[in-house]
Design a protein around this motif. Structure first.
Motif, short mmCIF file in Angstrom:
data_model
loop_
_atom_site.label_atom_id
_atom_site.label_comp_id
_atom_site.label_asym_id
_atom_site.label_seq_id
_atom_site.Cartn_x
_atom_site.Cartn_y
_atom_site.Cartn_z
N MET A 71 -16.31 -3.07 1.89
CA MET A 71 -16.66 -1.91 1.01
C MET A 71 -16.11 -2.05 -0.31
SD MET A 71 -17.95 0.40 2.80
CE MET A 71 -17.74 2.10 2.65
N GLY A 72 -15.23 -2.78 -0.50
CA GLY A 72 -14.51 -3.18 -1.56
C GLY A 72 -15.72 -4.27 -2.62
N MET A 115 -10.93 3.89 3.78
CA MET A 115 -11.81 2.79 3.40
C MET A 115 -12.00 2.79 1.84
SD MET A 115 -15.43 3.29 5.16
CE MET A 115 -14.85 3.44 6.99
N THR A 116 -12.42 4.12 1.51
CA THR A 116 -12.68 4.34 0.02
C THR A 116 -11.43 3.86 -0.66
OG1 THR A 116 -11.98 6.74 -0.15
CG2 THR A 116 -14.07 6.19 0.69
N PHE A 117 -10.27 4.14 -0.37
CA PHE A 117 -9.00 3.79 -1.02
C PHE A 117 -8.76 2.18 -1.31
CE2 PHE A 117 -5.58 7.36 -1.27
CZ PHE A 117 -6.58 8.33 -1.51
N GLN A 118 -9.15 1.73 -0.15
CA GLN A 118 -9.01 0.06 -0.11
C GLN A 118 -10.15 -0.39 -1.24
OE1 GLN A 118 -8.22 -1.75 3.61
NE2 GLN A 118 -9.10 -3.71 3.28
N ALA A 119 -11.52 0.02 -1.07
CA ALA A 119 -12.32 -0.42 -1.97
C ALA A 119 -11.85 -0.27 -3.39
CB ALA A 119 -13.82 0.50 -1.73
N VAL A 120 -11.30 0.82 -3.79
CA VAL A 120 -11.05 1.33 -5.03
C VAL A 120 -9.92 0.10 -5.41
CG1 VAL A 120 -9.94 2.80 -6.64
CG2 VAL A 120 -11.82 3.66 -5.41
N GLY A 146 0.90 -1.32 0.01
CA GLY A 146 0.05 -0.14 -0.02
C GLY A 146 0.94 1.27 0.13
N GLY A 147 1.50 1.68 -1.16
CA GLY A 147 2.17 2.85 -1.15
C GLY A 147 1.21 4.15 -1.19
N ALA A 148 -0.08 3.99 -1.30
CA ALA A 148 -1.02 5.06 -1.36
C ALA A 148 -1.86 5.09 -0.11
CB ALA A 148 -2.06 4.95 -2.55
N THR A 149 -2.29 3.74 0.25
CA THR A 149 -2.99 3.84 1.60
C THR A 149 -1.99 4.03 2.84
OG1 THR A 149 -2.60 1.43 1.29
CG2 THR A 149 -4.90 2.46 1.01
N GLY A 150 -0.49 3.98 2.41
CA GLY A 150 0.38 3.84 3.42
C GLY A 150 0.56 5.26 3.89
N ARG A 151 0.27 6.28 2.87
CA ARG A 151 0.54 7.66 2.91
C ARG A 151 -0.74 8.26 3.73
NH1 ARG A 151 3.09 6.49 -1.49
NH2 ARG A 151 4.90 7.83 -2.16
N ILE A 152 -1.86 7.30 4.17
CA ILE A 152 -2.98 7.99 4.69
C ILE A 152 -2.95 7.37 6.14
CG2 ILE A 152 -5.61 7.55 4.99
CD1 ILE A 152 -5.81 7.60 2.08
N GLY A 153 -2.66 6.02 6.39
CA GLY A 153 -2.71 5.40 7.54
C GLY A 153 -4.02 4.73 7.95
N PHE A 193 -16.03 8.39 -7.91
CA PHE A 193 -16.46 7.13 -6.44
C PHE A 193 -17.22 7.95 -5.52
CE2 PHE A 193 -12.21 5.70 -8.36
CZ PHE A 193 -12.67 4.51 -8.86
N GLY A 194 -17.23 9.34 -5.36
CA GLY A 194 -17.82 9.93 -4.33
C GLY A 194 -19.35 9.62 -4.10
N THR A 195 -20.06 9.30 -5.08
CA THR A 195 -21.48 9.00 -5.00
C THR A 195 -21.51 7.40 -4.85
OG1 THR A 195 -21.75 8.56 -7.37
CG2 THR A 195 -22.24 10.68 -6.49
N ASP A 196 -20.49 6.64 -4.64
CA ASP A 196 -20.73 5.16 -4.42
C ASP A 196 -20.40 4.69 -2.95
OD1 ASP A 196 -21.00 4.33 -6.96
OD2 ASP A 196 -18.66 4.80 -7.17
N PHE A 197 -20.38 6.01 -2.08
CA PHE A 197 -20.09 5.75 -0.76
C PHE A 197 -21.01 6.57 0.08
CE2 PHE A 197 -16.04 4.74 -2.67
CZ PHE A 197 -15.76 3.37 -2.25
#
Length: 403
Positions: A203-204, A172-177, A72-79, A141-145
């Motif tokens: 969520m995925g 959680m939106t990142f992980q779903a994507v 998770g190079g991207a999700t790791g930037r969020i935590g 993706f904004g309307t999907d959550f």
């Protein structure tokens, strides 16, 4: 008919929850699938707490399915806020890159990577997340959550009391994507995860259903805890690392060698590939005989992570220590060890010798073993692991722990 892989996983105690076990069973019976397991680069190595889903994915590959290991190079930037009472510290780009390389090293110990149908592949979610602008992501993706759905997640409800940030709320939106992207790019229909990731993973499959009208699955495993009931992990301060530069093969072996009696059967099923009928025999041993089962467990688990030679060396070192007594009985000393250290300096820092010339002479004469390996070169470097077991001569044993 229940799928053979599911029978194996169930019998070994891997399965905690499945989103739709009947449909997953049908998918497995109809052919080979791709499944993924993700890990954020919060450290430069996997630890034992990560290994339940890792070993489950290893079984998946043994049955001919394709593992996708996501870093998770991207999700790791969020935590990830799951199981946390506070936000994770931000990491620099250099630390992220270093940790990702360490995770790749860890995964390579458990999977065969390549271009074959069942060969594992490694992906980094930063590769697709970096292509979205904030506006693009919201429009796509904004309307999907929905906010009520996101607020219903246990990982969110727990953090609302302590102040969850908007950054973490997006996790959680990142992980779903991620799951949606892997479904589209690799036909990945299954996400495996620890029990604490269940909500994020669900969520995925909801996003895949909304966007593609397709069915995907989540299979979670139970979490491994230490003797105090704490989840094993870096933040809990009780991690046993996979990479040998953080936890030596000897220390890794000793962790499993010292498994509590009531967990021997569970650990044999999860952390080894010993046949179930042999595990049943070993688990039935009582009293002192159960120690033999623990030795077999320790060797088999260490062999998977570090290879046969390292497992043999660790077992030999353990046998030499007080006739096989637990390493905890050895004297211990803490030393400063910010990086790799020359063996002579290491031995003097540990207090085993008062002069470098004396230490050098003992090394050259073959009188020093470290983690079961004889050291004869006074120029040898000792890796900066959490601890090392040192044997001086035939009777002096010392556990050297990094401060």
């Amino acid at each position: 008919m229940q799928n053979e892989l599911l029978r194996e996983l169930s019998a070994r105690g891997f399965i905690n929850q499945v989103s739709n076990i009947d449909a997953l069973n049908d998918a497995l019976n109809n052919g080979k699938i791709a499944a993924y397991l993700g890990s954020d680069p919060t450290a430069d190595s996997l630890h034992v707490g990560h290994l339940v889903p890792v070993m489950m994915m290893r079984w998946l590959q043994k049955y001919g399915h394709r593992p996708i290991m996501l870093v998770g190079g991207a999700t790791g930037r969020i935590g990830d806020p799951s199981g946390r009472d506070s936000g994770r510290p931000m990491m620099t780009e250099e630390v992220l890159s270093h940790n990702i390389a360490g995770l790749k090293k860890s995964y390579s110990k458990f999977f065969h990577f390549g271009d074959g149908a069942s060969d594992a592949i490694m992906v980094d979610n930063y590769d697709w997340m970096k292509t979205y602008s904030h506006l693009d992501f919201l429009r796509d993706f904004g309307t999907d959550f929905t906010v009520p759905r996101m607020l219903s997640m246990e990982s969110v409800k727990r953090r609302l009391e302590t102040g969850m940030t908007f950054l973490e709320f997006n996790y959680m939106t990142f992980q779903a994507v991620d799951f949606l992207t892997l479904y589209k790019n690799y036909g990945c229909v299954l996400q495996t995860c620890g029990a604490d990731q269940w909500g994020n993973a669900i969520m995925g499959i909801e996003l895949i259903r909304k966007k593609l009208g397709k069915e995907a699955f989540v299979l979670s495993t139970s979490l491994i805890t230490d003797s105090n009931g704490k989840k094993i992990g870096k933040s809990a301060g009780n991690a046993i690392w996979v990479n040998e530069d953080k936890t030596s093969p000897y220390e890794y072996y000793q962790y499993f060698r010292n498994t509590p009696d009531d967990l021997v059967e569970k650990f044999l099923k999860i952390f080894t590939e010993i046949p179930l009928d042999e595990i049943a025999r070993l688990s039935a041993l009582q009293g002192a005989e159960l120690n033999e089962a623990k030795k077999i467990l320790a060797h088999a688990a260490t062999e998977i992570a570090h290879g046969t030679a390292a497992a043999d060396d660790a077992a030999a070192a353990a046998a030499a220590l007080f006739g096989g007594a637990a390493a905890d009985n050895a004297p211990m000393v803490e030393i400063e060890m910010p990086g790799d250290m020359g063996v002579v300096d290491f031995l003097c820092a540990a207090g085993l010798f008062t002069s470098k010339s004396e230490a050098r002479r003992m090394v050259e004469q073959g009188g020093i073993q470290i983690d079961g390996q004889k050291i004869t070169d006074p120029r040898a470097e000792i890796a900066s692991a959490n601890s090392h077991m040192v044997q001086k001569g035939k009777k002096v044993f010392l556990r050297v722990v990094r401060k």
